[in-house]
Design a protein around this motif. Structure first.
Motif, PDB file in Angstrom:
ATOM      1  N   ARG A  77       0.851  -1.194   0.000  1.00  0.00           N
ATOM      2  CA  ARG A  77       0.000   0.000   0.000  1.00  0.00           C
ATOM      3  C   ARG A  77       0.887   1.244   0.000  1.00  0.00           C
ATOM      4  O   ARG A  77       1.764   1.381   0.843  1.00  0.00           O
ATOM      5  CB  ARG A  77      -0.902   0.003   1.237  1.00  0.00           C
ATOM      6  N   VAL A  78       0.638   2.122  -0.955  1.00  0.00           N
ATOM      7  CA  VAL A  78       1.357   3.392  -1.022  1.00  0.00           C
ATOM      8  C   VAL A  78       0.399   4.483  -0.566  1.00  0.00           C
ATOM      9  O   VAL A  78      -0.716   4.597  -1.090  1.00  0.00           O
ATOM     10  CB  VAL A  78       1.864   3.677  -2.449  1.00  0.00           C
ATOM     11  N   PHE A  79       0.804   5.273   0.419  1.00  0.00           N
ATOM     12  CA  PHE A  79      -0.111   6.268   0.981  1.00  0.00           C
ATOM     13  C   PHE A  79       0.634   7.529   1.379  1.00  0.00           C
ATOM     14  O   PHE A  79       1.875   7.580   1.424  1.00  0.00           O
ATOM     15  CB  PHE A  79      -0.855   5.683   2.184  1.00  0.00           C
ATOM     16  N   SER A  80      -0.144   8.560   1.679  1.00  0.00           N
ATOM     17  CA  SER A  80       0.416   9.831   2.146  1.00  0.00           C
ATOM     18  C   SER A  80      -0.578  10.443   3.125  1.00  0.00           C
ATOM     19  O   SER A  80      -1.625   9.851   3.422  1.00  0.00           O
ATOM     20  CB  SER A  80       0.678  10.780   0.970  1.00  0.00           C
ATOM     21  N   TYR A  81      -0.252  11.619   3.615  1.00  0.00           N
ATOM     22  CA  TYR A  81      -1.148  12.330   4.533  1.00  0.00           C
ATOM     23  C   TYR A  81      -1.557  13.657   3.911  1.00  0.00           C
ATOM     24  O   TYR A  81      -0.715  14.386   3.372  1.00  0.00           O
ATOM     25  CB  TYR A  81      -0.465  12.562   5.881  1.00  0.00           C
ATOM     26  N   ALA A  82      -2.862  13.942   3.958  1.00  0.00           N
ATOM     27  CA  ALA A  82      -3.381  15.191   3.416  1.00  0.00           C
ATOM     28  C   ALA A  82      -3.067  16.339   4.380  1.00  0.00           C
ATOM     29  O   ALA A  82      -2.531  16.142   5.474  1.00  0.00           O
ATOM     30  CB  ALA A  82      -4.889  15.065   3.198  1.00  0.00           C
ATOM     31  N   ASP A  83      -3.415  17.544   3.963  1.00  0.00           N
ATOM     32  CA  ASP A  83      -3.140  18.723   4.785  1.00  0.00           C
ATOM     33  C   ASP A  83      -3.841  18.660   6.132  1.00  0.00           C
ATOM     34  O   ASP A  83      -3.381  19.252   7.110  1.00  0.00           O
ATOM     35  CB  ASP A  83      -3.571  19.995   4.040  1.00  0.00           C
ATOM     36  N   ASP A  84      -4.983  17.957   6.188  1.00  0.00           N
ATOM     37  CA  ASP A  84      -5.713  17.830   7.454  1.00  0.00           C
ATOM     38  C   ASP A  84      -5.258  16.616   8.251  1.00  0.00           C
ATOM     39  O   ASP A  84      -5.929  16.187   9.187  1.00  0.00           O
ATOM     40  CB  ASP A  84      -7.217  17.762   7.199  1.00  0.00           C
ATOM     41  N   GLN A 120      14.139  12.127  -3.505  1.00  0.00           N
ATOM     42  CA  GLN A 120      13.674  11.459  -2.297  1.00  0.00           C
ATOM     43  C   GLN A 120      12.211  11.062  -2.430  1.00  0.00           C
ATOM     44  O   GLN A 120      11.452  11.642  -3.216  1.00  0.00           O
ATOM     45  CB  GLN A 120      13.846  12.388  -1.083  1.00  0.00           C
ATOM     46  N   HIS A 121      11.831  10.069  -1.644  1.00  0.00           N
ATOM     47  CA  HIS A 121      10.425   9.669  -1.609  1.00  0.00           C
ATOM     48  C   HIS A 121       9.589  10.746  -0.934  1.00  0.00           C
ATOM     49  O   HIS A 121      10.046  11.416   0.011  1.00  0.00           O
ATOM     50  CB  HIS A 121      10.261   8.362  -0.831  1.00  0.00           C
ATOM     51  N   HIS A 122       8.358  10.898  -1.417  1.00  0.00           N
ATOM     52  CA  HIS A 122       7.410  11.831  -0.805  1.00  0.00           C
ATOM     53  C   HIS A 122       6.250  11.103  -0.137  1.00  0.00           C
ATOM     54  O   HIS A 122       5.476  11.711   0.586  1.00  0.00           O
ATOM     55  CB  HIS A 122       6.868  12.801  -1.858  1.00  0.00           C
ATOM     56  N   ASN A 123       6.148   9.801  -0.380  1.00  0.00           N
ATOM     57  CA  ASN A 123       5.041   9.011   0.150  1.00  0.00           C
ATOM     58  C   ASN A 123       5.565   7.868   1.019  1.00  0.00           C
ATOM     59  O   ASN A 123       6.770   7.687   1.172  1.00  0.00           O
ATOM     60  CB  ASN A 123       4.203   8.443  -0.999  1.00  0.00           C
ATOM     61  N   PHE A 124       4.627   7.116   1.571  1.00  0.00           N
ATOM     62  CA  PHE A 124       4.943   5.928   2.353  1.00  0.00           C
ATOM     63  C   PHE A 124       4.551   4.683   1.554  1.00  0.00           C
ATOM     64  O   PHE A 124       3.578   4.704   0.810  1.00  0.00           O
ATOM     65  CB  PHE A 124       4.151   5.909   3.665  1.00  0.00           C
ATOM     66  N   ALA A 125       5.309   3.605   1.730  1.00  0.00           N
ATOM     67  CA  ALA A 125       4.936   2.304   1.166  1.00  0.00           C
ATOM     68  C   ALA A 125       5.042   1.273   2.278  1.00  0.00           C
ATOM     69  O   ALA A 125       6.056   1.204   2.979  1.00  0.00           O
ATOM     70  CB  ALA A 125       5.835   1.927   0.001  1.00  0.00           C
ATOM     71  N   GLN A 126       3.996   0.473   2.442  1.00  0.00           N
ATOM     72  CA  GLN A 126       3.929  -0.484   3.542  1.00  0.00           C
ATOM     73  C   GLN A 126       3.364  -1.807   3.029  1.00  0.00           C
ATOM     74  O   GLN A 126       2.419  -1.824   2.231  1.00  0.00           O
ATOM     75  CB  GLN A 126       3.024   0.070   4.643  1.00  0.00           C
ATOM     76  N   ALA A 127       3.957  -2.912   3.466  1.00  0.00           N
ATOM     77  CA  ALA A 127       3.442  -4.227   3.091  1.00  0.00           C
ATOM     78  C   ALA A 127       2.079  -4.433   3.744  1.00  0.00           C
ATOM     79  O   ALA A 127       1.931  -4.297   4.956  1.00  0.00           O
ATOM     80  CB  ALA A 127       4.406  -5.313   3.525  1.00  0.00           C
ATOM     81  N   ALA A 128       1.075  -4.746   2.919  1.00  0.00           N
ATOM     82  CA  ALA A 128      -0.274  -4.971   3.435  1.00  0.00           C
ATOM     83  C   ALA A 128      -0.488  -6.435   3.811  1.00  0.00           C
ATOM     84  O   ALA A 128      -1.542  -6.792   4.347  1.00  0.00           O
ATOM     85  CB  ALA A 128      -1.314  -4.544   2.400  1.00  0.00           C
ATOM     86  N   GLU A 129       0.496  -7.270   3.524  1.00  0.00           N
ATOM     87  CA  GLU A 129       0.510  -8.684   3.886  1.00  0.00           C
ATOM     88  C   GLU A 129       1.947  -9.152   3.662  1.00  0.00           C
ATOM     89  O   GLU A 129       2.765  -8.395   3.132  1.00  0.00           O
ATOM     90  CB  GLU A 129      -0.470  -9.477   3.018  1.00  0.00           C
ATOM     91  N   PRO A 130       2.309 -10.359   4.099  1.00  0.00           N
ATOM     92  CA  PRO A 130       3.673 -10.816   3.814  1.00  0.00           C
ATOM     93  C   PRO A 130       3.965 -10.696   2.318  1.00  0.00           C
ATOM     94  O   PRO A 130       3.200 -11.175   1.484  1.00  0.00           O
ATOM     95  CB  PRO A 130       3.650 -12.279   4.280  1.00  0.00           C
ATOM     96  N   THR A 131       5.063 -10.044   1.999  1.00  0.00           N
ATOM     97  CA  THR A 131       5.340  -9.651   0.618  1.00  0.00           C
ATOM     98  C   THR A 131       6.792  -9.937   0.249  1.00  0.00           C
ATOM     99  O   THR A 131       7.681  -9.879   1.105  1.00  0.00           O
ATOM    100  CB  THR A 131       5.046  -8.135   0.444  1.00  0.00           C
ATOM    101  N   GLU A 132       7.010 -10.244  -1.019  1.00  0.00           N
ATOM    102  CA  GLU A 132       8.358 -10.384  -1.547  1.00  0.00           C
ATOM    103  C   GLU A 132       8.530  -9.380  -2.681  1.00  0.00           C
ATOM    104  O   GLU A 132       7.681  -9.306  -3.570  1.00  0.00           O
ATOM    105  CB  GLU A 132       8.607 -11.801  -2.064  1.00  0.00           C
TER     106      GLU A 132
END
Length: 214
Positions: free
Chosen positions: A61-68, A93-105
């Motif tokens: 999952r790639v996500f970010s945070y809005a102004d609020d 540089q990266h501007h967003n976050f990426a996180q494994a939403a389940e075990p991932t390779e």
């Protein structure tokens, strides 16, 4: 099924049609099947964006945070999806976050390794210019189209894309409805209303996260 480094590299859109010698060289300098635990961060804002990433299995999952300060899912990556192609050509540089939403390779190809291969095969550079030009044109047209679509039309187009990816009219939504709403830039309440409209228009059948395109 055993991981095939050659097929892994071949699935990257910008490498399709490349000579076998180039694919083999890229496969040798790539890192294959790095294991990421569920919930583990893959990158965060400020981290160097210097490598193309391929999801070999699992979901990211790639996500970010809005102004609020609300968290917003930008997109989901599934098995065989490729991300960060631009990192092969520019350093930032990266501007967003990426996180494994389940075990991932994941597999990845670093920019410096890619450029070393490109120096040995300069003919590949010309092919990349043509391919990237076509991709940019396609993305620009899609951005314009998406801007003009209603939330219901964007939702239906997304479901049609999933139908193509799964090669089936019946599939399970690969993300939560909350994440889908965030991806489409609408509220969960709006998503629920638009789904009901699509059902009423006999365009889809819906059973929780199980969809059927009619």
């Amino acid at each position: 099924m055993a991981h095939d480094p050659i097929k892994c590299v071949e699935q990257v859109p910008i490498f399709k049609g490349a000579p076998r010698s180039v694919i083999e060289a890229l496969a040798k300098v790539s890192v294959h099947q790095k294991k990421i635990n569920n919930g583990q961060m893959i990158y965060s804002p400020g981290d160097p964006n210097d490598r193309l990433m391929i999801v070999d299995s699992g979901r990211v999952r790639v996500f970010s945070y809005a102004d609020d300060d609300r968290e917003r899912t930008l997109y989901m990556l599934r098995s065989r999806d490729v991300d960060l192609t631009g990192a092969l050509f520019t350093s930032h540089q990266h501007h967003n976050f990426a996180q494994a939403a389940e075990p991932t390779e994941i597999c990845y190809l670093k920019q410096d390794a890619f450029k070393d291969v490109l120096k040995k095969y300069p003919e590949m550079a010309l092919s990349l210019v043509d391919i990237l030009g076509e991709r940019l044109t396609s993305l620009e047209q899609r951005d314009v189209t998406d801007t003009l679509l209603t939330s219901k039309e964007r939702l239906y187009n997304y479901l049609l894309e999933l139908q193509g990816q799964f090669n089936s009219s019946n599939f399970k939504l690969p993300v939560t409805k909350k994440d889908l709403a965030s991806y489409l830039g609408i509220t969960p309440e709006t998503l629920s209303r638009q789904l009901k409209l699509l059902v009423a228009e006999n365009k889809i059948k819906l059973d929780k996260r199980e969809f059927t395109i009619l």
